[in-house]
Design an enzyme around this catalytic site. Structure first.
Site, PDB file in Angstrom:
ATOM      1  N   HIS A  44       0.801  -1.191   0.219  1.00  0.00           N
ATOM      2  CA  HIS A  44       0.527   0.344   0.652  1.00  0.00           C
ATOM      3  C   HIS A  44       0.926   1.380  -0.063  1.00  0.00           C
ATOM      4  CE1 HIS A  44      -3.619  -1.804   1.806  1.00  0.00           C
ATOM      5  NE2 HIS A  44      -3.439  -2.749   0.455  1.00  0.00           N
ATOM      6  N   GLU A  46       1.011   3.644   1.783  1.00  0.00           N
ATOM      7  CA  GLU A  46       1.492   4.460   3.217  1.00  0.00           C
ATOM      8  C   GLU A  46       2.523   3.891   3.290  1.00  0.00           C
ATOM      9  OE1 GLU A  46      -1.415   3.288   2.262  1.00  0.00           O
ATOM     10  OE2 GLU A  46      -3.082   4.131   3.669  1.00  0.00           O
ATOM     11  N   SER A 162     -13.163   3.419 -41.701  1.00  0.00           N
ATOM     12  CA  SER A 162     -13.165   4.624 -40.426  1.00  0.00           C
ATOM     13  C   SER A 162     -11.616   4.891 -40.264  1.00  0.00           C
ATOM     14  CB  SER A 162     -13.829   3.498 -38.993  1.00  0.00           C
ATOM     15  OG  SER A 162     -13.179   2.614 -38.731  1.00  0.00           O
ATOM     16  N   SER A 297     -27.059  -0.147 -25.112  1.00  0.00           N
ATOM     17  CA  SER A 297     -27.254  -0.680 -24.054  1.00  0.00           C
ATOM     18  C   SER A 297     -27.036  -0.484 -23.007  1.00  0.00           C
ATOM     19  CB  SER A 297     -26.712  -2.362 -24.368  1.00  0.00           C
ATOM     20  OG  SER A 297     -27.067  -2.223 -25.784  1.00  0.00           O
TER      21      SER A 297
HETATM   22  C1  AOF Z   1      -4.595   2.076   1.724  1.00  0.00           C
HETATM   23  N1  AOF Z   1      -3.397   2.131   1.452  1.00  0.00           N
HETATM   24  O1  AOF Z   1      -2.584   2.276  -0.584  1.00  0.00           O
HETATM   25  C2  AOF Z   1      -4.589   0.888  -1.066  1.00  0.00           C
HETATM   26  C3  AOF Z   1      -5.858   0.255   0.590  1.00  0.00           C
HETATM   27  O2  AOF Z   1      -6.075  -6.471   0.397  1.00  0.00           O
HETATM   28  P1  AOF Z   1      -5.348  -5.392   0.686  1.00  0.00           P
HETATM   29  O3  AOF Z   1      -4.413  -6.220   2.022  1.00  0.00           O
HETATM   30  O4  AOF Z   1      -4.278  -4.965   0.071  1.00  0.00           O
HETATM   31  O5  AOF Z   1      -6.294  -4.659   1.176  1.00  0.00           O
HETATM   32  C4  AOF Z   1      -7.129  -3.720   0.203  1.00  0.00           C
HETATM   33  C5  AOF Z   1      -8.228  -3.543   0.747  1.00  0.00           C
HETATM   34  O6  AOF Z   1      -7.029  -2.209   0.918  1.00  0.00           O
HETATM   35  C6  AOF Z   1      -8.733  -2.214  -0.002  1.00  0.00           C
HETATM   36  O7  AOF Z   1     -10.002  -2.825   0.009  1.00  0.00           O
HETATM   37  C7  AOF Z   1      -8.658  -1.314   0.095  1.00  0.00           C
HETATM   38  O8  AOF Z   1      -9.880  -0.686   1.225  1.00  0.00           O
HETATM   39  C8  AOF Z   1      -7.461  -0.970   0.855  1.00  0.00           C
HETATM   40  N2  AOF Z   1      -7.396   0.076  -0.284  1.00  0.00           N
HETATM   41  N3  AOF Z   1      -5.579   1.031   1.747  1.00  0.00           N
HETATM   42  O9  AOF Z   1      -4.569   1.817   3.609  1.00  0.00           O
HETATM   43  C9  AOF Z   1      -3.710   1.985  -0.034  1.00  0.00           C
HETATM   44  N4  AOF Z   1      -4.596   0.449  -1.848  1.00  0.00           N
HETATM   45 ZN    ZN Z   2      -3.332  -0.388   3.252  1.00  0.00          ZN
END
Ligand code: AOF
Ligand code: ZN
Length: 366
Positions: A44, A46, A162, A297
């Site tokens: 992620h 952070e 096209s 659609s």
């Molecule tokens: C964050 N920072 O950069 C992102 C978040 O399957 P996991 O453990 O990777 O968790 C996925 C969930 O984490 C996703 O559904 C969303 O709620 C969160 N994404 N959170 O703190 C991030 N990409």
């Molecule tokens: Zn996270």
């Protein structure tokens, strides 16, 4: 937050099923760490920013475009990592609708004395994470419809010719747009007529999105370009449940993914079911590139969230093929209206971006 949002957008199209989040750590007015969600959705944002900042993360302010997660994934929750790094303040754009988070990330931080400010940049973050929000809350991906047409809304002449209506600058921009989406979707008519590849052919392009073809009876030829390039980009075929078993087997063997979907009472694929299935397979942002029947659609069922129109200064006349098929409107009010978001020049064409008003009820801030 504007910088965090810009940084967070960098991985759009590559983090599904997760959102592409941006995080900046600021200490004494200086940027000490920066992160964006990595391809495939992890690590992620952070975690990346904290790792970059090292000791300098202590007492810094974190700007994040989505609430830090609260669930213990493979590398611990982001809220816990921010606490362990000693971050003093968190400014978060929007609450995470994932039921495992849903305000708990903010609450965890506050419980340990971290000052948390929410709602800064929430409108922009809501737009950026719209696909993720839709997948979690509506169980469908966000759909952007791309229309590249003549000034009178035509996509091919009466004979089907096209190439090319819009200029090369517009066509390059389409490739860039593809790279920011999880998948490109077309109907089988377009697959037959154009034999497209639907890959991102731009310099610095980052990987290819999934190619989705809506092909209820699996009529796609196994020697088409989409099939020949399965090694470069995934190919998913949405077909009706009763499609020929032998064809399904053949496609699966070739490396494509076949997805059985319900049939609508009009005899075509049930688009709501198609989108639900695609969301279950993880897609959050889909770019629909035609054809005119699929566009009609989707619009008729109110499943188009954004429209991006490339318009050339070319007129093809009433006998040419319209960008959008029949909608059966008797009154003007039967048509569907979108709000203008942006308009600009692209070479000799214009680009206009239209959106459905955001469903603000979806975005909460705590
Ligand atoms: C964050 N920072 O950069 C992102 C978040 O399957 P996991 O453990 O990777 O968790 C996925 C969930 O984490 C996703 O559904 C969303 O709620 C969160 N994404 N959170 O703190 C991030 N990409
Ligand atoms: Zn996270």
């Amino acid at each position: 937050m504007a910088c965090a949002l810009r940084h967070g957008r960098r991985m759009q199209g590559r983090t599904w099923p997760n959102p592409s989040v941006g995080c900046l750590l600021i200490s004494d007015g200086r940027l000490v760490g920066r992160g964006v969600t990595q391809p495939g959705g992890r690590p992620h944002a952070e975690t990346r920013a904290i790792d970059e900042a090292g000791q300098q993360a202590r007492s810094s302010t974190a700007y994040v475009t989505l609430e830090p997660c609260a669930h213990e994934g493979q590398s611990g929750s982001c809220a816990r990592r921010l606490l362990e790094a000693g971050v003093g303040r968190v400014v978060s754009a929007v609450q995470d609708p994932d039921p495992r988070v849903g305000g708990c990330g903010h609450a965890m931080l506050r419980a340990k004395g971290v000052e948390v400010t929410t709602g800064c940049g929430s409108a922009e973050a809501g737009r950026d994470h719209r696909g993720f929000f839709y997948r979690v809350l509506l169980e469908r991906p966000m759909i952007t419809l791309k229309l590249a047409s003549s000034f009178d809304g035509k996509v091919a002449t009466r004979t089907g010719h096209s190439k090319w209506i819009t200029g090369r600058h517009s066509r390059r921009l389409v490739h860039a747009m593809r790279s920011q989406h999880d998948a490109i979707m077309i109907g089988s008519g377009t697959a037959h007529a154009d034999d497209p590849e639907l890959t991102c052919r731009i310099e610095g392009g980052s990987g290819n999105p999934v190619r989705v073809v809506l092909d209820s009876s699996l009529t796609l030829r196994t020697d088409c370009k989409l099939a020949r390039t399965i090694g470069d980009a995934p190919l998913w075929l949405c077909h009706q449940s009763g499609a020929d078993r032998r064809k399904i087997g053949k496609w699966n063997k070739s490396g494509a993914r076949s997805i059985a979907c319900k049939t609508h009472r009009n005899g075509r694929l049930d688009l709501e079911d198609v989108l639900t299935k695609l969301a279950r397979h993880g897609l959050t942002r889909i770019l629909c590139e035609g054809g005119s029947r699929l566009a009609a659609s989707l619009i008729a069922e109110d499943l188009v969230d954004d429209i991006v129109g490339f318009t050339a200064g070319l007129v093809l006349g009433a006998e040419a093929l319209s960008a959008v098929g029949n909608l059966d409107c008797s009154e003007v009010s039967d048509g569907r209206r979108y709000l203008l978001d942006l308009v600009d020049y692209v070479g000799h064409d214009t680009i206009s971006h239209w959106t459905r008003p955001l469903d603000l009820g979806l975005y909460q801030s705590r």
